[in-house]
Design an enzyme around this catalytic site. Sequence first.
Site, PDB file in Angstrom:
ATOM      1  N   GLU A   1      37.581 -55.406 -44.026  1.00 43.80           N
ATOM      2  CA  GLU A   1      36.755 -56.605 -44.181  1.00 43.80           C
ATOM      3  C   GLU A   1      35.800 -56.892 -43.020  1.00 43.80           C
ATOM      4  O   GLU A   1      35.582 -58.056 -42.655  1.00 43.80           O
ATOM      5  CB  GLU A   1      37.648 -57.834 -44.436  1.00 43.80           C
ATOM      6  CG  GLU A   1      38.596 -57.658 -45.595  1.00 43.80           C
ATOM      7  CD  GLU A   1      39.557 -58.835 -45.783  1.00 43.80           C
ATOM      8  OE1 GLU A   1      39.309 -59.907 -45.202  1.00 43.80           O
ATOM      9  OE2 GLU A   1      40.542 -58.675 -46.504  1.00 43.80           O
TER      10      GLU A   1
ATOM     11  N   HIS B   1      48.818 -62.814 -51.999  1.00 48.57           N
ATOM     12  CA  HIS B   1      49.393 -63.131 -50.693  1.00 48.57           C
ATOM     13  C   HIS B   1      49.490 -64.640 -50.520  1.00 48.57           C
ATOM     14  O   HIS B   1      48.600 -65.385 -50.925  1.00 48.57           O
ATOM     15  CB  HIS B   1      48.521 -62.546 -49.573  1.00 48.57           C
ATOM     16  CG  HIS B   1      48.953 -62.990 -48.200  1.00 48.57           C
ATOM     17  ND1 HIS B   1      50.153 -62.618 -47.650  1.00 48.57           N
ATOM     18  CD2 HIS B   1      48.357 -63.793 -47.289  1.00 48.57           C
ATOM     19  CE1 HIS B   1      50.278 -63.165 -46.451  1.00 48.57           C
ATOM     20  NE2 HIS B   1      49.207 -63.887 -46.213  1.00 48.57           N
TER      21      HIS B   1
ATOM     22  N   HIS C   1      49.875 -64.481 -35.760  1.00 46.16           N
ATOM     23  CA  HIS C   1      49.168 -65.560 -35.087  1.00 46.16           C
ATOM     24  C   HIS C   1      49.431 -65.554 -33.587  1.00 46.16           C
ATOM     25  O   HIS C   1      48.826 -66.318 -32.846  1.00 46.16           O
ATOM     26  CB  HIS C   1      49.573 -66.913 -35.678  1.00 46.16           C
ATOM     27  CG  HIS C   1      49.171 -67.047 -37.107  1.00 46.16           C
ATOM     28  ND1 HIS C   1      50.020 -66.701 -38.135  1.00 46.16           N
ATOM     29  CD2 HIS C   1      48.005 -67.437 -37.688  1.00 46.16           C
ATOM     30  CE1 HIS C   1      49.391 -66.890 -39.287  1.00 46.16           C
ATOM     31  NE2 HIS C   1      48.179 -67.332 -39.042  1.00 46.16           N
TER      32      HIS C   1
ATOM     33  N   ASP D   1      34.316 -64.946 -43.264  1.00 45.98           N
ATOM     34  CA  ASP D   1      35.468 -65.800 -43.543  1.00 45.98           C
ATOM     35  C   ASP D   1      35.925 -65.485 -44.960  1.00 45.98           C
ATOM     36  O   ASP D   1      35.113 -65.115 -45.813  1.00 45.98           O
ATOM     37  CB  ASP D   1      35.073 -67.278 -43.430  1.00 45.98           C
ATOM     38  CG  ASP D   1      36.182 -68.223 -43.836  1.00 45.98           C
ATOM     39  OD1 ASP D   1      37.095 -68.438 -43.033  1.00 45.98           O
ATOM     40  OD2 ASP D   1      36.133 -68.739 -44.974  1.00 45.98           O
TER      41      ASP D   1
ATOM     42  N   TYR E   1      43.601 -74.604 -36.953  1.00 42.33           N
ATOM     43  CA  TYR E   1      44.722 -74.776 -36.018  1.00 42.33           C
ATOM     44  C   TYR E   1      44.284 -74.248 -34.666  1.00 42.33           C
ATOM     45  O   TYR E   1      43.429 -73.358 -34.569  1.00 42.33           O
ATOM     46  CB  TYR E   1      45.985 -74.049 -36.484  1.00 42.33           C
ATOM     47  CG  TYR E   1      45.852 -72.538 -36.539  1.00 42.33           C
ATOM     48  CD1 TYR E   1      46.109 -71.740 -35.427  1.00 42.33           C
ATOM     49  CD2 TYR E   1      45.473 -71.903 -37.714  1.00 42.33           C
ATOM     50  CE1 TYR E   1      45.977 -70.360 -35.487  1.00 42.33           C
ATOM     51  CE2 TYR E   1      45.345 -70.530 -37.785  1.00 42.33           C
ATOM     52  CZ  TYR E   1      45.600 -69.761 -36.660  1.00 42.33           C
ATOM     53  OH  TYR E   1      45.465 -68.399 -36.725  1.00 42.33           O
TER      54      TYR E   1
ATOM     55  N   TRP F   1      39.816 -74.444 -50.001  1.00 40.22           N
ATOM     56  CA  TRP F   1      39.287 -74.232 -48.653  1.00 40.22           C
ATOM     57  C   TRP F   1      37.772 -74.408 -48.598  1.00 40.22           C
ATOM     58  O   TRP F   1      37.124 -74.010 -47.631  1.00 40.22           O
ATOM     59  CB  TRP F   1      39.713 -72.867 -48.134  1.00 40.22           C
ATOM     60  CG  TRP F   1      41.188 -72.824 -47.843  1.00 40.22           C
ATOM     61  CD1 TRP F   1      42.098 -73.820 -48.024  1.00 40.22           C
ATOM     62  CD2 TRP F   1      41.930 -71.725 -47.317  1.00 40.22           C
ATOM     63  NE1 TRP F   1      43.359 -73.417 -47.657  1.00 40.22           N
ATOM     64  CE2 TRP F   1      43.284 -72.132 -47.223  1.00 40.22           C
ATOM     65  CE3 TRP F   1      41.593 -70.436 -46.932  1.00 40.22           C
ATOM     66  CZ2 TRP F   1      44.289 -71.293 -46.742  1.00 40.22           C
ATOM     67  CZ3 TRP F   1      42.591 -69.597 -46.451  1.00 40.22           C
ATOM     68  CH2 TRP F   1      43.925 -70.019 -46.352  1.00 40.22           C
TER      69      TRP F   1
ATOM     70  N   LYS G   1      37.034 -74.765 -28.170  1.00 39.73           N
ATOM     71  CA  LYS G   1      37.393 -73.375 -28.495  1.00 39.73           C
ATOM     72  C   LYS G   1      37.020 -72.451 -27.341  1.00 39.73           C
ATOM     73  O   LYS G   1      37.831 -71.622 -26.898  1.00 39.73           O
ATOM     74  CB  LYS G   1      36.679 -72.938 -29.770  1.00 39.73           C
ATOM     75  CG  LYS G   1      36.886 -71.466 -30.144  1.00 39.73           C
ATOM     76  CD  LYS G   1      36.069 -71.085 -31.361  1.00 39.73           C
ATOM     77  CE  LYS G   1      36.250 -69.619 -31.720  1.00 39.73           C
ATOM     78  NZ  LYS G   1      37.608 -69.334 -32.241  1.00 39.73           N
TER      79      LYS G   1
END
EC number: 2.1.1.14
Length: 763
Positions: free
Chosen positions: A492, A649, A702, A497, A520, A569, A19
Amino acid sequence: MVKSAVLGYPRIGTGRAMKKSIEAYWAGKESEEQLQATAKAVRQERWETIRNAGVDVIPSGDFTLYDHLLDHSFNFGVVPQRYVEQKLSPLDTFFAMGRGRQDKSKGIDVVASEMGKFFDSNYHIVKVDHDENTKFSVKRNQQLEEYKEAKELGIETRPVMFGPITYLSLVRKSREASADFEPLSLLDSLIPVYKEILTSLKEAGAAEVQLDEPILVMDKAEQYGDLFKKTYEALASVGPKITITSAYGRVGKSIEYLKSLPIHALHLDLDREPKQLDEVLAALKGTSIGIELGVVSGRNIWKTDLKAAKALAEKAISALGAEKVVVSTSSSLLHTPISLAVENKLTAEQKSWLSFASEKCEEVAALAEALNGQEGAAFEQNTKDIAARREFERTSDSAVRDRVAGITDAQLKRKSPFPARREAQKKHLNLPKFPTTTIGSFPQTKEIRLARSKFTKGELSQEDYEKAMEAEIKHACEFQEKVGLDLFVHGEPERNDMVQYFGEQLTGFIFTQLGWVQSYGSRYVRPPIVVSDVSRPSPMTVRWSAYAQSQTSKPMKGMLTGPVTILNWSFPRADVSKEVQSKQLALALRDEVVDLANAGIKAIQVDEPAIREGLPLRKADWDNYLQWAVDSFRLSTSGVEDDIQVHSHFCYSDFGDIFPSIQGLDADVISIEASKADLKLLDVFKNHGYSNEIGPGVYDIHSPRVPGEQEIKDRIAAMAKVLSPDLMIVNPDCGLKTRGWKETEESLANLVAAARWARKEYA
């Protein structure tokens, strides 16, 4: 001798090395050479970890800088023309296909490829466009490169690829393709590419290859007998021995043609579907095909019951002989964190329950040793740990269990039908036609993450942390006023998360420090772990939403993650059903929804992006799941008055086949990821009809690119041909957490301008 195998391993690197390196490359802070050096070091670390655990069969070729399905397309030379036209380097072209690219100073502007969920996992694949004119060639032989790289380190590996039938089943049919085109029609032109790769591997000394064909666990694969026969007769004639893997479910009737294929072995997922073993063993008896038993889960983090796994393996040995049996992971371990060794805040008891990727390698090796007559101390300790966990599982919260048992039909229904609710909501919300909003999150800046980190470490007081979050929320409100949005969110900032945040405030969860799992690209999550009954000790979001509402006269949306998504999740319990766990979560969220409404929040969004993802892969298993999944959402949201507007959503959701269940949620407004899917989801609404309000996303979040105003106008116009303009909401595809403030402001300014145009155009 029974051998051990691992199908794949996390590719994120210790300390999230990949990452950091990938994002540094994107930011221009690292060169391609530095990035590739990091990748090489991570690959070596992975191979050595698996070898040092004592595993016999080690995978190679499963590494990627972004996504392994994207790798296949790129390596096969399938690069759509819109990326070729950008004249980027090969690596930048690859990344542009995954995440888009925009640099106006250089005339570069290209959208990302479509993204989708990988079977029923929380991993996202990149689906590159294919049509009748798609040509395949070996532009890069990744499997050969990595096989040789490992061999230079003294490590013999089993190269891994998607099988050609699964590959073509996962890619995207281009919108420019003819109506009757199906990617599987390209199989004849793809087989020679696979033959070339497999031939090169055999010449390099590879004794075996692993071809992943998880499409075998889908109903449609039962009709693919001729395709598999043609494909594997061709591949077996040139390459190393082939093991076909079938992770994520049961092979079902497909075993009738699989047993006749010229393959070395067939892998089964016995973690998800242990009952399939008897049927498959009966089919393989008398053939030359061996069996690979996926008894160590690649999907969850619970310690394997090695005693039970050994019993399954002994059944296979009895039927086929030890030389034809391999014990393995049920799937790649990319769905699990890397190692428990770095977790120093979990208790010794909690750690005794768990097994991450490196520990699962040790489990596979210990199981093979036991089957070969060397049942050691690790096996004995495993038996003790499993017994202790079972004892812990006997404890329960009777109040939670009683509340679930007492759920009534009345608790699953809003007081009035949608038309009556809509009239009540109009009076309170006073929104214009084509109202604008966002999905919930705003950019999580370095400052937000630093404040949260300091608070977690005790370096920032509760009071100072709350002041910092209030400042961020105030900024989010001022930003929305400036941009001109109609229905606000608080942004938020306090949430690490969308699942972990809630798990931390509910009973029944435990958390890792460094248990990262790839979602991803360079996006990783730390899934919470459900260990016992779930309840809500106190309100979770009311304090922040109420503060946000105090900062503006515009209506504020409360933001919650739905019960099915929290469950899917997280790593769920294995000792009770998902239905029970989901309804426990739903009751906790029901209390939160009521408290938000009582605090003056008139719109409440309960996100369920994972409701389609959790759908069983076999249609015969759908009804039960859809019943409790829909009931869980309705249980969460039906405790409020008609004037409360309930939103939900969905993203990455090809839900045409379960549309009645989406309607059955009875949300007042749903928002969907539409732009990244190239608006194809709208066809579902056109075919089925939808009478409640809907916000199809007008741009892809994204990607770092900023959509132009005209681009958004064009999307709204296309949507208005399918949906009633009176029922349309204008919003992005998804939350904006991963974006920067500059691109967010530019994008939302264009969104608001396009919505204002639409109000005039469709007045």
